[in-house]
Structures are given as C-alpha cells and as structure tokens.
Design an enzyme around this catalytic site. Sequence first.
Site, PDB file in Angstrom:
ATOM      1  N   ASP A  65      -8.391  -7.110  -4.620  1.00 30.02           N
ATOM      2  CA  ASP A  65      -8.224  -5.837  -3.912  1.00 30.02           C
ATOM      3  C   ASP A  65      -9.261  -4.840  -4.437  1.00 30.02           C
ATOM      4  OD1 ASP A  65      -7.380  -3.468  -2.745  1.00 30.02           O
ATOM      5  OD2 ASP A  65      -5.259  -3.781  -3.199  1.00 30.02           O
ATOM      6  N   HIS A 105      -7.014  -6.380  -0.198  1.00 26.33           N
ATOM      7  CA  HIS A 105      -5.913  -5.430  -0.062  1.00 26.33           C
ATOM      8  C   HIS A 105      -4.912  -5.888   0.997  1.00 26.33           C
ATOM      9  CE1 HIS A 105      -3.833  -1.658  -0.548  1.00 26.33           C
ATOM     10  NE2 HIS A 105      -3.921  -1.402   0.747  1.00 26.33           N
ATOM     11  N   SER A 107       0.834  -1.199   0.000  1.00 21.76           N
ATOM     12  CA  SER A 107       0.000   0.000   0.000  1.00 21.76           C
ATOM     13  C   SER A 107       0.877   1.260   0.000  1.00 21.76           C
ATOM     14  CB  SER A 107      -0.965  -0.044   1.191  1.00 21.76           C
ATOM     15  OG  SER A 107      -2.029   0.849   1.014  1.00 21.76           O
TER      16      SER A 107
END
Length: 272
Positions: A222, A250, A94
């Site tokens: 995701d 995710h 991320s």
Amino acid sequence: MEAALDSGAKVKHIILVHGVCHGGWSWYKVAAGLRSAAAAAGHAYRVHAPDLAASGIDDRRLPEVATFSEYTGPLLDALRSLPAGEKAVLVGHSLGGLSVALAAEMFPDKVAVAAFLSAYMPDCVSPPSHVLMQHGEGNWVSPLDNEMKPQDADGRLPASFMFGPQFIQQKLYQLCSSEDITLAKSLIRVGSLFLEDLQARQPFTEERYGSVRKVYVVCKQDVTIPEAYQMLMVAKNPVDEVREIDGADHMAMLSAPEQVVKCILDIAEKYK
C-alpha cells in the site's frame, strides 16, 4: 448483497465497509469469494457490503449528508437491525475504518470483532480526525491530482474530496487489473473525509470502542496508507492481532481478493 443461508444454522454476519469515494461495489470479488468459501466449508454467513450515504448507488448527494454519523448511517442501521444476540464481523477499508470505529462505539455488544484492512484506526485519546490529519501532515504520500474543495461559506456542508485519475492508477490501484481501474474510474463519486465534523467529536471511549476486539490487516504494498503509517496507528492503539497481506496495494480487495477472503474467514472463525 447477501449470502444464502442454511435455515437451521446459526447466522453469522460479515459486514464489509468501503472507503471514501467508493461503494459496496469495491468489495464485489471478496463478497462473492466469502459466499463461495463459506458455503463450501458449511458455514452460515450473511455477507453484506452496504453503500454508505451518498456513495455507490445510494441516491443521496454529498450536500445532503452533513455529518460523519449520517454518512455512516447505513452501517449503523445494519447493526441496529441485527436480531438480539447476533453479532457481526466488521471489516473496514481505508476511511471505512473510522465508520467501523463509530459503529463499535455505538453498538459494542453487536460487534464480534472489528477488522481494519489498511484502514484508518483511531485511538481512545485523540479526536477521530487525528489519524487523518496526522497522515495528511506527514508527507506519507503525494496527493497528485486529487481534489479537495472547502466547506461552503456558512460552514454547514462538508468539504468534498475526489480521487484524481493519476492517483487512482499510480497510488491507489497500482497492482490492480486495467479492468478494475476502468471500473473504479467509472463508479467512484465525490465524497468527503468529514474532517470538520470528526475534529469536533470527542475521542471514542475505552469502555465501548476500546472493549471491542480488533485485528489490523497490513497491506504491505500500500502506497496510499503505507505500511509504516499502518503500524504507527497500531502502536498507538494496540490490537488483539496484526495480520499481513503481501502483494496487495491499497485496494487489497481487488488486487489480492483470495488472500483477503481467507483472512476475513480466519478472523470470523477465530473471533466468535
């Protein structure tokens, strides 16, 4: 969080970099799995999942962290402290992708490969903030109950960001166990995307960040950074290899840890 080593073996380092509002704790399944798998295969890996500034159990608060470089400081320190000639496999998740990119820009000779696990991956053309702003402006995902508060009136402190409970359950951890969702809700902290600081930075350079080998790992389920946006970043910044993990949301390190472990070990063995 480090693995035991065979004193006669050459050390290889794997550094796992968390995303916004999270900490090294988010890698607990993968860190343990990497240690076990590496030991069983006879590999000498040191696995480290640092808490970035004002994250996890780092005792700083967000107002004490003014810039993205300060936030990324624990990762930069880890690379800076590597013995001469040793390199690390960096895995960013991320927002951790931008921390990995900064580390590669600063210490390209200490990075064996930079792996981006469903992560923001900047190019060498636009300021690092571009991948965040393009994602936010593209209506890729509803923010639901996430909270973002602006900078202070003097513009000295970063805008803050916090995931909301609905977003965590529906968009971030939708394939994770109820236990991991409960853990996340108890451990996440207010963070920042450091947009103001990242907008003011020059693009990362071809000579340094651009020279580091890169692998992008697509998480196909995701819905926070959807597959289409992940591939858009790859199209703008071609990588050495694209890998895919099916059945991962995710938070792939929690929803599909065995696949993430295998993927990281494969990358670590291929890019030496």
